[in-house]
Design an enzyme around this catalytic site. Structure first.
Site, PDB file in Angstrom:
ATOM      1  N   ASP A   1      34.169  38.362  -5.673  1.00 17.67           N
ATOM      2  CA  ASP A   1      34.903  37.606  -5.742  1.00 17.67           C
ATOM      3  C   ASP A   1      35.207  35.997  -6.591  1.00 17.67           C
ATOM      4  O   ASP A   1      33.647  35.926  -6.311  1.00 17.67           O
ATOM      5  CB  ASP A   1      36.708  37.775  -5.253  1.00 17.67           C
ATOM      6  CG  ASP A   1      36.183  37.041  -4.217  1.00 17.67           C
ATOM      7  OD1 ASP A   1      35.200  36.556  -3.811  1.00 17.67           O
ATOM      8  OD2 ASP A   1      37.615  37.686  -3.150  1.00 17.67           O
TER       9      ASP A   1
ATOM     10  N   GLU B   1      27.261   5.558   8.451  1.00 15.90           N
ATOM     11  CA  GLU B   1      26.124   6.103   9.602  1.00 15.90           C
ATOM     12  C   GLU B   1      26.915   4.890  10.619  1.00 15.90           C
ATOM     13  O   GLU B   1      25.440   5.238  11.823  1.00 15.90           O
ATOM     14  CB  GLU B   1      24.608   5.465  10.065  1.00 15.90           C
ATOM     15  CG  GLU B   1      24.609   4.194   8.898  1.00 15.90           C
ATOM     16  CD  GLU B   1      23.129   3.939   8.774  1.00 15.90           C
ATOM     17  OE1 GLU B   1      21.955   4.047   9.227  1.00 15.90           O
ATOM     18  OE2 GLU B   1      22.729   2.629   7.689  1.00 15.90           O
TER      19      GLU B   1
ATOM     20  N   ARG C   1      16.310  -0.694  -1.247  1.00 16.31           N
ATOM     21  CA  ARG C   1      17.873  -0.302   0.065  1.00 16.31           C
ATOM     22  C   ARG C   1      18.193  -2.253   0.707  1.00 16.31           C
ATOM     23  O   ARG C   1      17.003  -2.388   1.383  1.00 16.31           O
ATOM     24  CB  ARG C   1      17.407   0.050   1.319  1.00 16.31           C
ATOM     25  CG  ARG C   1      18.651   0.475   2.422  1.00 16.31           C
ATOM     26  CD  ARG C   1      18.164   1.279   3.391  1.00 16.31           C
ATOM     27  NE  ARG C   1      17.304   1.261   4.724  1.00 16.31           N
ATOM     28  CZ  ARG C   1      17.141   1.463   5.646  1.00 16.31           C
ATOM     29  NH1 ARG C   1      17.827   2.798   5.726  1.00 16.31           N
ATOM     30  NH2 ARG C   1      16.267   2.128   6.341  1.00 16.31           N
TER      31      ARG C   1
ATOM     32  N   ASP D   1      21.829   6.191  13.397  1.00 14.61           N
ATOM     33  CA  ASP D   1      22.801   5.123  13.827  1.00 14.61           C
ATOM     34  C   ASP D   1      23.629   5.811  14.414  1.00 14.61           C
ATOM     35  O   ASP D   1      24.640   4.619  14.638  1.00 14.61           O
ATOM     36  CB  ASP D   1      22.406   4.040  12.499  1.00 14.61           C
ATOM     37  CG  ASP D   1      21.692   2.739  12.228  1.00 14.61           C
ATOM     38  OD1 ASP D   1      21.425   2.485  12.916  1.00 14.61           O
ATOM     39  OD2 ASP D   1      21.029   2.774  11.167  1.00 14.61           O
TER      40      ASP D   1
ATOM     41  N   ILE E   1      10.203   9.922   5.689  1.00 14.35           N
ATOM     42  CA  ILE E   1       9.900   8.805   6.070  1.00 14.35           C
ATOM     43  C   ILE E   1       8.399   9.166   5.722  1.00 14.35           C
ATOM     44  O   ILE E   1       7.367   7.810   5.805  1.00 14.35           O
ATOM     45  CB  ILE E   1      10.023   8.437   7.396  1.00 14.35           C
ATOM     46  CG1 ILE E   1       9.720   9.845   8.080  1.00 14.35           C
ATOM     47  CG2 ILE E   1      11.756   8.148   7.592  1.00 14.35           C
ATOM     48  CD1 ILE E   1       9.593   9.210   9.430  1.00 14.35           C
ATOM     49  N   HIS E   2       7.391   9.798   5.140  1.00 12.96           N
ATOM     50  CA  HIS E   2       6.400  10.528   5.059  1.00 12.96           C
ATOM     51  C   HIS E   2       6.324  11.420   4.501  1.00 12.96           C
ATOM     52  O   HIS E   2       6.606  12.376   3.761  1.00 12.96           O
ATOM     53  CB  HIS E   2       6.125  10.954   6.791  1.00 12.96           C
ATOM     54  CG  HIS E   2       4.384  10.690   7.038  1.00 12.96           C
ATOM     55  ND1 HIS E   2       3.733  11.809   6.534  1.00 12.96           N
ATOM     56  CD2 HIS E   2       2.962  10.215   7.608  1.00 12.96           C
ATOM     57  CE1 HIS E   2       2.491  11.964   6.871  1.00 12.96           C
ATOM     58  NE2 HIS E   2       2.393  10.655   7.160  1.00 12.96           N
TER      59      HIS E   2
ATOM     60  N   LYS F   1       0.927   3.805  -2.743  1.00 14.21           N
ATOM     61  CA  LYS F   1       1.026   5.630  -2.886  1.00 14.21           C
ATOM     62  C   LYS F   1       2.356   6.489  -3.108  1.00 14.21           C
ATOM     63  O   LYS F   1       1.850   7.555  -3.572  1.00 14.21           O
ATOM     64  CB  LYS F   1       1.354   5.714  -1.008  1.00 14.21           C
ATOM     65  CG  LYS F   1       0.845   6.957  -0.645  1.00 14.21           C
ATOM     66  CD  LYS F   1      -0.619   7.213   0.030  1.00 14.21           C
ATOM     67  CE  LYS F   1      -0.966   8.910   0.347  1.00 14.21           C
ATOM     68  NZ  LYS F   1      -2.118   8.796   0.574  1.00 14.21           N
TER      69      LYS F   1
ATOM     70  N   LYS G   1       0.843  -1.088  -0.125  1.00  9.32           N
ATOM     71  CA  LYS G   1       0.199   0.150   0.022  1.00  9.32           C
ATOM     72  C   LYS G   1       0.515   1.595   0.402  1.00  9.32           C
ATOM     73  O   LYS G   1       0.579   1.861  -0.200  1.00  9.32           O
ATOM     74  CB  LYS G   1      -0.818  -0.187   1.005  1.00  9.32           C
ATOM     75  CG  LYS G   1      -1.456   1.413   1.080  1.00  9.32           C
ATOM     76  CD  LYS G   1      -3.431   0.803   2.405  1.00  9.32           C
ATOM     77  CE  LYS G   1      -4.026   2.204   2.786  1.00  9.32           C
ATOM     78  NZ  LYS G   1      -3.587   3.209   3.772  1.00  9.32           N
TER      79      LYS G   1
HETATM   80  N1  COA Z   1       5.187   5.951   2.272  1.00  5.19           N
HETATM   81  C1  COA Z   1       3.890   6.014   0.995  1.00  5.19           C
HETATM   82  N2  COA Z   1       3.429   5.936   1.825  1.00  5.19           N
HETATM   83  C2  COA Z   1       3.390   6.239   2.956  1.00  5.19           C
HETATM   84  C3  COA Z   1       3.964   6.355   4.135  1.00  5.19           C
HETATM   85  C4  COA Z   1       5.457   6.419   3.562  1.00  5.19           C
HETATM   86  N3  COA Z   1       6.173   6.467   4.013  1.00  5.19           N
HETATM   87  N4  COA Z   1       4.382   7.192   5.311  1.00  5.19           N
HETATM   88  C5  COA Z   1       2.923   7.032   5.241  1.00  5.19           C
HETATM   89  N5  COA Z   1       2.472   6.272   4.033  1.00  5.19           N
HETATM   90  C6  COA Z   1       0.931   6.610   3.851  1.00  5.19           C
HETATM   91  C7  COA Z   1      -0.249   5.511   4.874  1.00  5.19           C
HETATM   92  O1  COA Z   1      -0.351   4.370   4.312  1.00  5.19           O
HETATM   93  C8  COA Z   1      -1.565   6.669   4.431  1.00  5.19           C
HETATM   94  O2  COA Z   1      -1.890   6.217   4.141  1.00  5.19           O
HETATM   95  P1  COA Z   1      -3.653   6.313   2.799  1.00  5.19           P
HETATM   96  O3  COA Z   1      -3.941   7.803   3.185  1.00  5.19           O
HETATM   97  O4  COA Z   1      -3.674   6.355   1.779  1.00  5.19           O
HETATM   98  O5  COA Z   1      -3.966   5.135   4.048  1.00  5.19           O
HETATM   99  C9  COA Z   1      -1.089   8.148   4.775  1.00  5.19           C
HETATM  100  O6  COA Z   1      -0.040   8.383   4.092  1.00  5.19           O
HETATM  101  C10 COA Z   1      -1.131   8.836   5.658  1.00  5.19           C
HETATM  102  O7  COA Z   1      -0.178   7.631   6.256  1.00  5.19           O
HETATM  103  P2  COA Z   1      -0.538   8.151   8.679  1.00  5.19           P
HETATM  104  O8  COA Z   1      -1.324   7.410   8.589  1.00  5.19           O
HETATM  105  O9  COA Z   1      -0.276   9.903   9.092  1.00  5.19           O
HETATM  106  O10 COA Z   1       0.722   7.401   8.783  1.00  5.19           O
HETATM  107  P3  COA Z   1       0.819   5.884   8.689  1.00  5.19           P
HETATM  108  O11 COA Z   1       0.681   6.152  10.712  1.00  5.19           O
HETATM  109  O12 COA Z   1       0.299   5.388   8.669  1.00  5.19           O
HETATM  110  O13 COA Z   1       2.319   5.599   9.380  1.00  5.19           O
HETATM  111  C11 COA Z   1       4.711   5.723   9.269  1.00  5.19           C
HETATM  112  C12 COA Z   1       4.129   6.315   9.700  1.00  5.19           C
HETATM  113  C13 COA Z   1       6.220   5.831  10.429  1.00  5.19           C
HETATM  114  C14 COA Z   1       5.172   4.398  10.452  1.00  5.19           C
HETATM  115  C15 COA Z   1       5.098   5.216   7.762  1.00  5.19           C
HETATM  116  O14 COA Z   1       5.307   6.668   8.364  1.00  5.19           O
HETATM  117  C16 COA Z   1       6.609   4.348   7.802  1.00  5.19           C
HETATM  118  O15 COA Z   1       6.631   3.242   7.271  1.00  5.19           O
HETATM  119  N6  COA Z   1       7.554   4.780   7.525  1.00  5.19           N
HETATM  120  C17 COA Z   1       8.696   4.785   6.777  1.00  5.19           C
HETATM  121  C18 COA Z   1       9.131   3.627   7.703  1.00  5.19           C
HETATM  122  C19 COA Z   1      10.639   3.073   6.971  1.00  5.19           C
HETATM  123  O16 COA Z   1      11.120   2.917   5.971  1.00  5.19           O
HETATM  124  N7  COA Z   1      11.564   2.947   8.257  1.00  5.19           N
HETATM  125  C20 COA Z   1      12.924   2.755   7.605  1.00  5.19           C
HETATM  126  C21 COA Z   1      14.171   3.667   6.959  1.00  5.19           C
HETATM  127  S1  COA Z   1      14.278   5.220   8.399  1.00  5.19           S
HETATM  128 MG    MG Z   2      20.024   3.094   9.036  1.00  2.00          MG
END
Ligand code: COA
Ligand code: MG
Length: 289
Positions: A269, A129, A66, A155, A221-222, A20, A16
């Site tokens: 300069d 890191e 990754r 990290d 991450i968001h 997105k 999902k």
């Molecule tokens: N990439 C793509 N879509 C994302 C996303 C991301 N990193 N993070 C959230 N979304 C999506 C959600 O699925 C949700 O979609 P929807 O509205 O269609 O249902 C929307 O964005 C809003 O998300 P939200 O409810 O605010 O966040 P969450 O509680 O679902 O997720 C995290 C929070 C932190 C768990 C999530 O942002 C995440 O997994 N981030 C990446 C973590 C990661 O990869 N870490 C390793 C590298 S540092």
């Molecule tokens: Mg790391």
């Protein structure tokens, strides 16, 4: 080189979030098999990323995978699961030694030859890191298949025993070391994650400070972080106009025999012209010129 103002991670087992991510207009999408994925979901992440690479249209977004760190025991299966579907690049975390890049590079090159892809078409980005990684930056940065060094703040703090603070003073030395190594080898430098993703103002401030330090982009991450990060690493219209004026007036000054001259009450300069040129290069990379 692909523009990488923002590099968005999502867990590789989360279909999902991957679907997105391709709707967000983000420069770079990084599907994770490492720390964003539970140990008992590594196989699912590999299969899901392979499916995404085969089935989804990423448009202008770069598609990266990754892998787990070299020596983790997961790395071979990780890279073998995704390489046949030609990601744009492989991201290697916890990178400490240039030999680890060499291992990945050999794997990639044999895939390129096997599939008749252009050699060097799959790039490598590394995450430095750890304390050891920072000490070995010079050798790491010299690897020819490398496009970028990413700095991992959380990290790194764990590696040296630093306490993370909001303004990240405890990371400054390492961040600047990464920027310098990248500049020396013409690589992109990609800054820390702002983990407090609900605080958009914090992402903006941290992105702008990273851009000031010389980073070319930021890990995010968001979805809510895409716009503030990409804006911070895109020169503003005013900055572009000023940079153009510096370059133009400098050319005229050179012709008239002056190395240094005054513009709006400031001395201009050569170093300022070089910096202005960097601003214009970034504007071009961001598609603004
Ligand atoms: N990439 C793509 N879509 C994302 C996303 C991301 N990193 N993070 C959230 N979304 C999506 C959600 O699925 C949700 O979609 P929807 O509205 O269609 O249902 C929307 O964005 C809003 O998300 P939200 O409810 O605010 O966040 P969450 O509680 O679902 O997720 C995290 C929070 C932190 C768990 C999530 O942002 C995440 O997994 N981030 C990446 C973590 C990661 O990869 N870490 C390793 C590298 S540092
Ligand atoms: Mg790391």
């Amino acid at each position: 080189m692909h523009s990488r103002r923002a590099l968005l991670y999502m867990p590789g087992d989360d279909w999902k979030k991957i679907t997105k991510s391709i709707t967000l207009g983000v420069d770079c999408i990084c599907m994770d098999m490492e720390d964003g994925v539970a140990i008992n979901h590594k196989a699912e992440a590999r299969a899901t990323i392979a499916k995404a690479l085969q089935e989804l249209d990423f448009g202008k977004s770069e598609k990266l995978a990754r892998i787990n760190s070299i020596g983790s025991g997961f790395e071979k299966e990780d890279i073998e699961a995704v390489l046949p579907f030609h990601p744009d690049g492989i991201v290697i975390p916890k990178l400490e030694d240039v030999k680890q890049i060499q291992w990945a590079s050999e794997n990639i090159e044999s895939a390129e030859l096997r599939h008749n892809w252009p050699v060097n078409s799959v790039r490598i980005l590394v995450i430095v890191e750890t304390a050891r990684g920072i000490l070995n930056l010079k050798e790491i940065a010299s690897h020819p298949r490398l496009d970028a060094i990413i700095f991992g703040g959380e990290d790194y703090a764990a590696s040296v025993g630093a306490t993370r603070t909001k303004d990240a003073v405890e990371l400054l030395y390492a961040r600047e070391a990464v920027v310098a190594a990248c500049a020396a080898f013409e690589l992109q430098a990609i800054d820390i994650v702002a983990i407090d993703f609900k605080d958009i103002e914090a992402v903006r401030v941290e992105s702008e400070f990273g851009a000031q330090l010389g980073f070319s982009g930021k890990q995010i991450i968001h979805p809510a972080q895409v716009v503030p990060a990409q804006e911070a690493f895109t020169p503003s219209d005013e900055a572009i106009a000023y940079a153009k004026r510096i370059v133009e007036t400098f050319e005229a000054a050179q012709k008239s025999g002056a190395g240094a001259y005054a513009l709006d009450g400031k001395m201009i300069d050569m170093p300022l012209v070089r910096n202005a040129q960097k601003v214009l290069d970034r504007a071009k990379a961001a598609g603004k010129m």
